[in-house]
Design an enzyme around this catalytic site. Structure first.
Site, PDB file in Angstrom:
ATOM      1  N   GLY A 368      26.716 -20.818  60.600  1.00 47.63           N
ATOM      2  CA  GLY A 368      26.491 -21.042  62.023  1.00 47.63           C
ATOM      3  C   GLY A 368      25.443 -22.069  62.369  1.00 47.63           C
ATOM      4  N   SER A 690      10.209 -13.115  45.051  1.00 44.73           N
ATOM      5  CA  SER A 690       9.207 -13.445  46.063  1.00 44.73           C
ATOM      6  C   SER A 690       8.480 -12.232  46.619  1.00 44.73           C
ATOM      7  CB  SER A 690       9.871 -14.219  47.216  1.00 44.73           C
ATOM      8  OG  SER A 690      10.857 -13.436  47.842  1.00 44.73           O
ATOM      9  N   LYS A 733      11.562 -18.118  56.148  1.00 44.53           N
ATOM     10  CA  LYS A 733      10.642 -16.986  56.122  1.00 44.53           C
ATOM     11  C   LYS A 733       9.575 -17.114  57.214  1.00 44.53           C
ATOM     12  CE  LYS A 733      11.239 -16.159  51.150  1.00 44.53           C
ATOM     13  NZ  LYS A 733      10.614 -16.212  49.813  1.00 44.53           N
TER      14      LYS A 733
END
Length: 812
Positions: A368, A690, A733
């Site tokens: 998208g 992470s 993030k």
């Protein structure tokens, strides 16, 4: 079928007779049979029979007709006693005889004559006198009817001449007469000969006749079909020849000549390379020599048609106006500056050199964000044709390279088909969803794409169907994918990768206001001067009705609002003016929110920390929880964690254990407590390194009783020495933290270069700490000082070789 054989109607008689073995032939009682005797032993046996007053001999069928000197094991057990009617010696020494079968006989023994040149047989002959009954009479009539049908269908049987020889008052003779005239294999005839009971013999005979009738019917149907096909082909040939003759009388050229001339003209104008042109002309010569209605002619015609239909030299006139291209790109897409700069650089190079630089770009990003539509805009900005090939789910190499012409219904691969659709040699070619190709026994399509996407090779791409080199070097290939790790390394190496991160809330607002809303108003027949959505309303859609990195669902929700408003316009009049002004009106139109906005925790808590994760749909907050329980040091990991994430958790635990004294933690916690690490939303798979510093921080918090700050989020990989290593997906993030009102972020210092991709308005409101070690992480993330440090014992560093970790005081 009858069960046990009734032998009360059979009389036996033992006798000794000369024996003649027969090759592939069975003689029945009451049957006249001519054959030629050629073997020396058989001729001698025949002479012995002729020397007898009754001229009788024993005829028995060989088991294997290829055996020249048969012994006892090579001949059947059941044969027939026959009488020689005529004999004629031929010039070559053979004897032609006519015999008449008299009665069945079973071979009891085979005895060699004194001269050793022939054999006598000890046989048991059977006289059958089966009683006649009404049931048997009726069944004989049924068998006769079936045989009559069979005889009429079999043209080699003269049934009219056979009828007088059939005696309906003797079942034994009746069955043998029909069996003698039935055209079946030798083993079936031998089976009939061995059946002593006439009623059983009639039943088997009936079965054989039914099978033969069915065979004749099948042959008849096949012959009719073949005849029809031949008649159709002859009819078409006749009519084609007649049409040719009519055209010649009228002075017209026939369609076939026109077709051949048209193909010659198209070959001349196609601009093919020498090799392709020679192949096309050679195939055209073959086509001229073929009958027009043959299947091979259709294959050749299709092949030539594909060769001349593919573009060989026709180009789109390329637009080199950089300002116009920039204007078009900005009209179609908001943001995406890096991609726009790359396209403008491409056009700038085209202005300085006539040679088209090979360009193979791969857009990587969540769904998208506009990867596919951006490729279409690039085609519009450069003035090229645009074609799109979806590779999602493709698992057959032939989809890329095509099928060879030897296969029925063969076609070129999708690359050549799309080039034909484009009609030019320099289109913008979109390879959509390149990460979703699969591989199975039919080949690996990703391997076939290696040649297509290699600038050093794609000027000589060979499709299996065309079987000639085709130049793809002028094509601008653009590939799209959501993730790179599923793309084979060799294929990834051939592409220039450009990452598209998710949009910020402000970018989504601009896209919704400037692009999506006008498009949906027009699509739903609404006037933009009468219908409007305020910024607050669009923000409500972004925050509470969508959760995505792109804007696809946002457009879907705007379309839902437009449908609701369209209904009100129809019901209340076209002059209705509506302004959707805020979240309350959005809730009234769409119902309750679909998502709650993920924000920071209401308060700082012990054993709870906020991590940052990257997903295919963008960045997400990842809350990590730790609890301690009395136990024996067992580590529990829950939340559907992947292998890499589980290893990060173990590394975090090992780090904390090695630094327990320094951090003011009970060194024996690993033997006194079970540690449970949980990442909520357990139905969603999670993986990656992470979360390492998050797990270490929340574990220290649980063991020390010091809360983790609620306004801090973090991401980074941890080593056993407490070093913080870089991770990926930084922009996504950071955007996730910004959406959740997080004010401070901890990230590895080596990720400092990635901060340039974050919009300036977001960097200005966030405090981003670049850290290198867990000491820095703990000093910022914990809402209080560690006990060991507060007592002034930070100088008592553990020896560097004691636990294999870095030493040094914790930074403040």
């Amino acid at each position: 079928m009858a069960g046990r054989v009734n032998t009360t109607f059979i009389r036996t008689e033992r006798t000794r007779l000369p024996v003649v073995p027969l090759r592939d032939m069975v003689v029945f009682p009451h049957m006249m049979a001519p054959f030629i005797v050629g073997r020396e032993s058989s001729v001698k046996a025949l002479e012995n029979a002729l020397a007898r007053p009754d001229k009788r001999l024993f005829l028995v069928t060989q088991r294997d007709p290829k055996v020249d000197e048969p012994g006892r094991k090579d001949i059947q057990d059941m044969g027939v006693v026959a009488r020689v009617i005529q004999n004629l010696r031929l010039p070559n020494g053979n004897v032609k005889v006519m015999v008449e079968g008299e009665k069945r006989a079973r071979l009891l023994g085979l005895l060699a004559d004194p001269d050793g040149a022939s054999y006598h047989a000890e046989v048991e002959a059977f006289d059958v006198n089966y009683p006649m009954s009404d049931k048997l009479q009726a069944y004989m009539g049924k068998v006769l009817a079936s045989f009559e049908q069979y005889a009429k269908m079999s043209h080699h049987l003269a049934f009219e001449g056979l009828m007088p020889t059939l005696k309906l008052d003797d079942a034994d003779r009746f069955a043998d007469t029909l069996a003698a005239h039935l055209v079946v294999a030798t083993p079936e005839k031998q089976l009939l000969l061995e059946t002593l009971n006439p009623y059983e013999r009639l039943q088997r005979l009936h079965d054989f006749i039914d099978v033969e009738v069915e065979k004749v019917n099948i042959d008849k149907r096949i012959n009719v079909q073949v005849k029809k096909q031949m008649e159709r082909a002859q009819k078409e040939y006749y009519l084609n020849e007649k049409v040719k003759a009519i055209h010649q009388e009228l002075g017209r050229k026939d369609d076939r000549t026109d077709e051949i001339n048209e193909l010659k003209e198209r070959i001349a104008k196609a601009g093919m390379p020498k090799e392709a042109k020679e192949k096309a002309e050679q195939e055209l010569k073959r086509l001229e020599a073929m009958p027009p209605v043959s299947a091979e002619a259709t294959v050749s015609r299709n092949y030539i048609d594909w060769l001349v239909s593919v573009p060989w030299k026709k180009k789109s006139r390329e637009s080199r106006d950089i300002e116009r291209a920039a204007r078009i790109l900005n009209e179609d897409h908001y943001g995406l500056d890096k991609i726009k700069e790359r396209i403008l650089e491409f056009l700038a190079v085209r202005q300085l050199t006539r040679k088209t630089p090979s360009s193979i770009i791969c857009f990587v990003g969540p769904p998208g964000v506009g990867k596919s539509s951006l490729a279409r805009s690039i085609a519009r900005a450069t003035g090229r044709k645009f074609v799109r090939l979806s590779l999602g789910g493709v698992r057959d190499e032939a989809e890329i390279r095509g099928h060879r012409r030897t296969y029925i219904g063969a076609f070129p691969g999708q690359i050549i088909q799309m080039m034909k659709k484009a009609g030019t040699v320099n289109p913008v070619f979109l390879l959509d969803e390149i990460d979703k190709m699969a591989m199975d026994f039919r080949g690996d399509p990703a391997a076939a794409l290696l040649e297509v996407l290699d600038p050093e090779q794609n000027d000589a791409f060979v499709d299996h169907y065309l079987d000639v080199e085709y130049d793809l070097s002028k094509v601008m290939f653009i590939a799209t994918c959501n993730v790179l790790h599923t793309v084979p390394p060799a294929l990834r190496d051939r592409m220039e990768v450009i990452e598209l991160s998710g949009y910020t809330p402000n970018e989504k607002l601009e896209i919704g206001r400037g692009f999506l809303l006008p498009r949906q108003l027009e699509a739903h027949g609404l006037h933009k001067k009468r219908i409007s959505l305020t910024d607050d309303a669009i923000r409500a859609l972004i925050d509470h009705y969508t959760r995505e990195a792109g804007v696809r669902n946002l457009e879907r929700e705007i379309a839902s609002v437009c449908r609701k408003l369209a209904r009100r316009v129809v019901q209340e009049g076209k002059d209705l003016e509506v302004a959707v002004e805020g979240p309350e009106m959005i809730r009234e139109l769409l119902g309750k929110p679909k998502f709650r906005r993920r924000g920071k925790s209401e308060r700082s808590m012990v054993g709870v920390a906020t991590g940052l994760a990257w997903t295919e749909t963008g960045g997400e907050l990842l809350e990590t929880q730790v609890t301690l329980m009395k136990g024996k040091g067992k580590l529990l990991l829950t939340g559907k964690l992947g292998d890499v994430m589980q290893e990060s958790a173990r590394a975090a635990v090992s780090y904390v254990r090695s630094r327990a004294d320094y951090l003011g933690i009970n060194p024996d916690f690993s033997s006194e407590f079970d540690v449970h690490i949980h990442v909520p939303e357990g139905a969603i798979p999670k993986d990656g390194p992470s979360a390492g510093i998050t797990m270490a921080t929340v574990l220290v918090s649980a063991l020390t009783g010091i809360a983790v700050r609620k306004d801090v989020a973090m991401s980074g990989e941890i080593t056993l020495r407490g070093t913080v290593l870089p991770v990926g997906g930084i922009k996504d993030k950071v955007l996730a933290a910004y959406r959740a009102d997080i004010t401070e972020i901890l990230m590895p210092r080596d990720n400092e270069k990635d901060l340039e991709d974050i919009p300036e308005e977001i960097r200005d409101v966030l405090t981003i700490h670049l850290v290198e070690s867990m000491d820095e992480v703990l000093s910022i993330a914990l809402d209080g000082e560690l006990l060991q440090l507060s007592e002034g014992k930070a100088k008592l560093d553990p020896p560097a070789d004691a636990a294999g970790v870095e030493s040094g005081p914790m930074a403040h």
